[in-house]
Design a protein around this motif. Structure first.
Motif, mmCIF file in Angstrom:
data_model
loop_
_atom_site.group_PDB
_atom_site.id
_atom_site.type_symbol
_atom_site.label_atom_id
_atom_site.label_comp_id
_atom_site.label_asym_id
_atom_site.label_seq_id
_atom_site.Cartn_x
_atom_site.Cartn_y
_atom_site.Cartn_z
ATOM 1 N N SER A 178 77.394 77.609 11.679
ATOM 2 C CA SER A 178 78.383 78.221 12.568
ATOM 3 C C SER A 178 77.688 79.046 13.634
ATOM 4 N N TYR A 179 78.379 79.198 14.761
ATOM 5 C CA TYR A 179 77.902 80.093 15.812
ATOM 6 C C TYR A 179 79.098 80.843 16.376
ATOM 7 N N ASN A 180 78.830 82.006 16.933
ATOM 8 C CA ASN A 180 79.862 82.850 17.522
ATOM 9 C C ASN A 180 79.180 83.658 18.632
ATOM 10 N N SER A 181 78.968 83.008 19.780
ATOM 11 C CA SER A 181 78.232 83.678 20.853
ATOM 12 C C SER A 181 78.449 82.969 22.176
ATOM 13 N N THR A 182 78.545 83.760 23.237
ATOM 14 C CA THR A 182 78.549 83.207 24.586
ATOM 15 C C THR A 182 77.258 83.623 25.305
ATOM 16 N N ASP A 231 82.081 79.043 22.805
ATOM 17 C CA ASP A 231 82.008 80.407 22.279
ATOM 18 C C ASP A 231 81.778 80.461 20.771
ATOM 19 N N LYS A 232 82.522 79.645 19.998
ATOM 20 C CA LYS A 232 82.313 79.640 18.552
ATOM 21 C C LYS A 232 82.830 78.332 17.971
ATOM 22 N N ASP A 233 82.161 77.902 16.920
ATOM 23 C CA ASP A 233 82.544 76.664 16.239
ATOM 24 C C ASP A 233 81.730 76.567 14.953
ATOM 25 N N THR A 234 82.052 75.561 14.145
ATOM 26 C CA THR A 234 81.319 75.304 12.913
ATOM 27 C C THR A 234 81.065 73.814 12.798
#
Length: 151
Positions: A140-144, A122-125
């Protein structure tokens, strides 16, 4: 005479000001070693098979004008799972894929040798640091809604 000197001084100042604002050719063409893509959600069910673990990866790209030694460079996630590059040189214009699971290291693929996933779905850096500890790049991402992130 005074008017000529003032005009000449203004011309020189404007010319020098223009030179200061322009980047040197070597700076403009320098490039970087940076994070390129994170494939954080491997296809199918997460069963920790080696094939599934290796479908989770980070790609690092070299856009500099020469090969770069990545020996001692680190790739970490937000939970501080750390991969340290051993002796490895990333060629000019080349990309290396750092896979989570096990495998035989090559010029295009490196393996962390893990038995569990690193990158959250779902999210991480991701953070790439040089051997000196200086940060080279972060992504970074923040997406499913997607399986990967272009950095």
């Amino acid at each position: 005479m005074l008017r000529t000197r003032s005009t000449a001084a203004a011309f020189v100042a404007a010319a020098l000001g223009g030179l200061v604002l322009m980047p040197a050719p070597s700076q403009a063409a320098a490039g970087s070693v940076h994070l390129y893509k994170i494939y954080y959600d491997s296809p199918g069910t997460d069963r920790r098979s080696n094939a599934s673990l290796n479908a989770e990866y980070v790609q690092i790209r070299n856009t500099t004008s020469g090969a770069v030694s990545l020996k001692g460079w680190t790739l970490t996630d937000a939970s501080n799972h750390k991969y340290v590059f051993g002796t490895f040189t990333l060629g000019k214009g080349k990309t290396v894929t750092v896979r989570t699971g096990k495998g035989t290291n090559t010029a295009t693929n490196r393996y962390q040798g893990r038995a569990a996933y690193v990158w959250n779905n779902d999210k991480d850096t991701a953070t790439l640091k040089k051997a000196s500890g200086a940060r080279a790049d972060t992504c970074s991402y923040n997406s499913t809604k997607a399986d990967y992130k272009m950095c």
